[in-house]
Design a protein around this motif. Structure first.
Motif, short mmCIF file in Angstrom:
data_model
loop_
_atom_site.label_atom_id
_atom_site.label_comp_id
_atom_site.label_asym_id
_atom_site.label_seq_id
_atom_site.Cartn_x
_atom_site.Cartn_y
_atom_site.Cartn_z
N TRP A 172 -0.49 4.91 9.40
CA TRP A 172 -1.08 6.23 9.32
C TRP A 172 -0.26 7.31 10.04
N LYS A 173 0.74 6.86 10.83
CA LYS A 173 1.58 7.82 11.53
C LYS A 173 2.93 8.00 10.84
N ARG A 174 3.22 7.19 9.85
CA ARG A 174 4.49 7.34 9.14
C ARG A 174 4.42 8.53 8.19
N GLU A 175 5.46 9.33 8.19
CA GLU A 175 5.53 10.46 7.26
C GLU A 175 6.02 9.95 5.91
N VAL A 176 5.16 9.16 5.24
CA VAL A 176 5.51 8.52 3.97
C VAL A 176 4.42 8.80 2.95
N ALA A 177 4.82 9.15 1.74
CA ALA A 177 3.88 9.32 0.62
C ALA A 177 4.29 8.37 -0.49
N MET A 178 3.31 7.84 -1.23
CA MET A 178 3.63 6.85 -2.27
C MET A 178 2.86 7.13 -3.54
N VAL A 179 3.55 7.03 -4.66
CA VAL A 179 2.95 7.16 -5.99
C VAL A 179 3.07 5.81 -6.68
N TYR A 180 1.95 5.31 -7.20
CA TYR A 180 1.93 3.97 -7.81
C TYR A 180 2.02 4.05 -9.33
N GLN A 181 2.13 2.86 -9.96
CA GLN A 181 2.19 2.78 -11.42
C GLN A 181 0.91 3.33 -12.05
N GLN A 182 -0.22 2.97 -11.48
CA GLN A 182 -1.49 3.38 -12.04
C GLN A 182 -1.83 4.81 -11.62
N PHE A 183 -2.69 5.46 -12.41
CA PHE A 183 -3.11 6.82 -12.09
C PHE A 183 -4.21 6.74 -11.01
N ILE A 184 -3.82 6.73 -9.76
CA ILE A 184 -4.78 6.57 -8.68
C ILE A 184 -5.25 7.96 -8.25
N ASN A 185 -6.36 8.39 -8.82
CA ASN A 185 -6.97 9.68 -8.49
C ASN A 185 -8.46 9.46 -8.21
N TYR A 186 -9.08 10.43 -7.57
CA TYR A 186 -10.51 10.35 -7.27
C TYR A 186 -11.29 10.96 -8.43
N PRO A 187 -12.02 10.15 -9.21
CA PRO A 187 -12.66 10.65 -10.44
C PRO A 187 -13.76 11.67 -10.20
N HIS A 188 -14.36 11.67 -9.00
CA HIS A 188 -15.46 12.60 -8.73
C HIS A 188 -14.98 13.97 -8.24
#
Length: 359
Positions: A72-88
């Motif tokens: 949680w302290k690493r300045e890292v962002a990650m995008v995965y294969q799947q569309f990981i979004n919050y549907p609500h």
């Protein structure tokens, strides 16, 4: 800023997922990890993100032990294969979510979220529901949510693999522009892919990975022109580079009793002996002055035709830049353009290249 890996290893029972992985990555650069399925690409990205810990080896960021920094302290962002979004949540809320979690001021959140949406071409979509978006738009939302963090390191794990062919082509060019802009902000962008075309289009530095190892790290141009081994030549070409055994003797390359090729200029210093030769599909075409081959398979792909050909023990794939029909078992004459021929030693290492000479 530099991210350095030294002898990273991760194994499960007798199987290595990372095997003596070493690399150095600098800020302001785009890096593409290319390899076949199960090569270790995702494992490496998760190790950088801190989701997996290596069994041994060091990972440092600007000389600091990156492995000791909590996730949680690493300045890292990650995008995965799947569309990981919050549907609500709507588009804006999805992108703003990580900034709200940090407790940032509302005005700062809006500024950064709208900038990220503009970067990925979703300006004006902020009030749309996720379910109302296409697959490509949903992946853009996931990308914007990563960009908005303004992280030092952005990881993208085959983000286009689940999209249709036309959309992948469209987004490749758009992503390249986005990534170039992001890299110019002194971030490190690391993109994984199984697609050689995608890797070459993104440019930057390429890391060729296989069975948990980094086989070659160099610019996209260098990897294309001078693949370090036969394995690299297979991984970085689609279709894979044709490889066939031959003998150099008396100024000729002898492939069979019927097929003997004149040594091209860049191969003339090769000592007599046995080699593996490589030629891309585009350099094998039909020509009346060529050698007899039997058609094993004819594949039409868009406006092109791939011909799978056989002559004795030699199996190759040729490329025709038009749609043509051939019958299985039909005899054709194929010509090898030896000005683009590669030679490799028996251990698979590059010996001569049409671009780089002797190795």
């Amino acid at each position: 800023m530099s991210l350095v890996a030294q002898s990273l290893c991760l194994r499960s029972d007798a199987e290595y997922h990372l095997n003596d992985v070493c690399f150095e990555m600098s800020k302001g650069e785009i890096y593409t990890i290319i390899g076949r399925t199960l090569a270790g690409k995702t494992t490496l990205l998760k190790t950088i993100a801190g989701l997996i810990g290596p069994d041994s080896g060091d990972l440092t960021l600007d000389g600091r032990d990156f492995g000791r920094i909590p996730v949680w302290k690493r300045e890292v962002a990650m995008v995965y294969q799947q569309f990981i979004n919050y549907p609500h949540l709507n588009v804006y809320e999805n992108v703003a979510f990580p900034l709200k979690q940090r407790g940032m001021a509302r005005s700062e959140i809006r500024t950064r979220a709208m900038k990220a949406l503009s970067q990925v071409g979703l300006g004006g979509f902020e009030n749309r529901k996720i379910q109302a978006l296409s697959g490509g738009q949903q992946q853009r939302v996931a990308l914007a949510r990563s960009l908005v963090k303004e992280a030092n390191i952005v990881l993208l794990d085959e983000p286009l693999v689940n999209l249709d062919y036309k959309l992948r082509e469209q987004l490749r060019e758009e992503f390249k522009n986005i990534f170039s802009a992001k890299a110019s902000e002194n971030s490190i962008l690391i993109y994984s892919s199984t697609d050689p075309v995608e890797a070459m289009q993104l440019g930057g530095q390429i890391l060729v990975m296989d069975e948990g190892r980094i086989l070659q790290q160099a610019s996209a141009k260098e990897v294309y022109e001078n693949p370090s081994t036969t394995k690299v030549s297979q991984i970085t070409n689609d279709p894979a580079m044709n490889l066939f055994e031959g003998t150099v003797a008396e100024g000729k390359i002898i492939l069979s009793s019927q097929i003997q090729l004149d040594l091209p200029q860049h191969c003339r210093t090769l000592p007599y002996g046995n080699y593996t030769f490589g030629l891309r599909a585009a350099e094998i075409t039909l020509d009346a002055s060529g050698f007899p081959f039997t058609v094993e398979l004819s594949e039409i792909s868009g406006s092109e035709t791939f011909l799978h050909l056989k002559h004795e023990h030699i199996h190759v794939v040729g490329l025709l830049d038009s749609v043509q029909n051939f019958n299985t078992g039909e005899t054709v004459t194929a010509k090898f353009d030896t000005t683009h021929l590669y030679s490799f030693a028996n251990d698979g290492r590059l010996k001569s290249s049409p671009y780089g000479g002797m190795k």
